[in-house]
Design an enzyme around this catalytic site. Structure first.
Site: not given
Ligand code: UD1
Length: 337
Positions: A125, A153, A198, A149
């Site tokens: 990742s 990795k 996510n 997590y």
């Molecule tokens: C996350 C993990 C990453 C992991 C991946 C696996 C963290 C910090 N990182 O990635 O290590 O490999 O998931 O699936 O958790 N967001 C919102 N509202 C929401 C959900 C997300 O604003 O309800 C934003 C987050 O702040 C981020 C972006 O959307 O900026 C993407 O978030 P997400 O899909 O959770 O992925 P990562 O955080 O990049």
């Protein structure tokens, strides 16, 4: 060639099984259905029309894993997806993550050794880079991981690297950026357990009415619109990269026993851009609000994809629009079941 896929009914695993079968590989899969269901097997068959040898095996059970691998004659390589991936859960329950992700990988390597299998593609990742300067290339330092997590990795990559230097094992570690979207058939996709953490599944569940409102985690970051930037990659493009990695191993294109590749699009999109694009492709006005930052989020990360393009001969084909329209089609398909 015959390929074993661990975590074969999971989100990325199931799409990879489809691409492998469609590329003509014979596939054997295993999963413990911890975060997936047996129905996925039927849906894979509906897409490819091909049979899949499957075993319900938990990689924490070294004895069962070893006998399963030994019983399958002639496996040439393994693609290893089986792992837990929820950052928050890993903070609350780190031992589960070390046992399954790290212990399971060590078990798998022992089982592969016993079965005489010497090629593995590992599911890593971009989280290993932490807060780096994008576009991030594979030579970037790995800082101390910011979650158990992420640490699993990093540790697994080190385990694989050390083992590859002490044995005949050849390793390709693929560092995924943000996998999203679903197969065009809408027969397989992401099935988050409970409330998704996510972004994209949260968006589609809000749009369909399963969630009341999406919270954007902070709009005061140092980015053009204040929201985090990520590199969203279509899961089918990602799955195809695994086929390319298998070919890379089979043709012995590597120069060292352990190789690592970023898998992303090379483009960064902000959370607000993702919302706006989703609204455009779905025609649904999304209910969202701006909330506080989420602990542990990096400001921005997107990939340098030159190494994968040059050495694997792979690059993404699908746009953010296709990512979000396929995710929306999938959400609608599971709603009607
Ligand atoms: C996350 C993990 C990453 C992991 C991946 C696996 C963290 C910090 N990182 O990635 O290590 O490999 O998931 O699936 O958790 N967001 C919102 N509202 C929401 C959900 C997300 O604003 O309800 C934003 C987050 O702040 C981020 C972006 O959307 O900026 C993407 O978030 P997400 O899909 O959770 O992925 P990562 O955080 O990049």
């Amino acid at each position: 060639m015959k390929i074993l896929v661990t975590g074969g009914t999971g989100y990325i695993g199931s799409h990879t099984v489809v691409e492998l079968q469609q590329a003509g590989y014979e596939v054997v899969a295993l999963d413990n259905f911890d975060n997936s269901s047996p129905e996925v097997l039927d849906n894979i068959k509906k897409i490819t029309g091909k049979d899949l040898v499957f075993g319900k095996v938990d990689i924490r059970d070294k004895t069962a894993l070893t006998s399963f691998l030994k019983a399958q004659q002639g496996i040439d390589a393994v693609i290893h997806f089986a792992a837990n991936k929820a950052v928050g859960e890993s903070v609350a329950n780190p031992l589960k993550y070390y046992e399954n992700n790290v212990g399971g990988t060590v078990n798998l390597l022992y089982a592969m050794e016993a079965a005489g299998i010497q090629q593995i593609v590992f599911s890593s990742s971009c989280t290993v880079y932490g807060e780096a300067n994008p576009p991030v290339d594979e030579s970037a330092e790995m800082p101390v991981a910011n979650s158990p997590y992420g640490n699993t990795k990093q540790i697994c990559e080190e385990v694989l690297k050390d083992y590859s230097q002490a044995s005949e094992m050849k390793v390709v570690s693929l560092r995924y950026f943000n996998p999203v979207g679903a197969h065009e058939s809408a027969l397989i996709g992401e099935l988050p357990l409970g409330v998704p953490s996510n972004l994209v599944p949260f968006i589609t569940q809000t749009a369909i009415g399963k969630r009341e409102m999406l919270t954007v985690f902070g709009n005061d970051y140092p980015t053009p619109d204040g929201t985090n930037i990520r590199d969203y990659i279509h899961v089918v493009d990602l799955a195809k990269a695994h086929v390319a990695a298998i070919e890379y191993l089979a043709k012995k294109k590597y120069t060292a026993p352990f190789s690592v590749f970023n898998l992303g699009t090379g483009n960064g999109n902000s959370v607000l851009e993702v919302i706006e694009t989703f609204e455009k492709v779905s025609g649904v006005k999304l209910n969202y609000r701006i909330g506080p930052r989420r602990a542990g989020d990096v400001v921005q990360v997107y990939a340098s994809c030159d190494k994968a393009a040059n050495e694997l001969g792979w690059r993404t084909e699908k746009s953010l629009e296709e990512c979000l329209s396929s995710a929306w089609k999938w959400e609608q398909a599971i709603q009607t079941k």
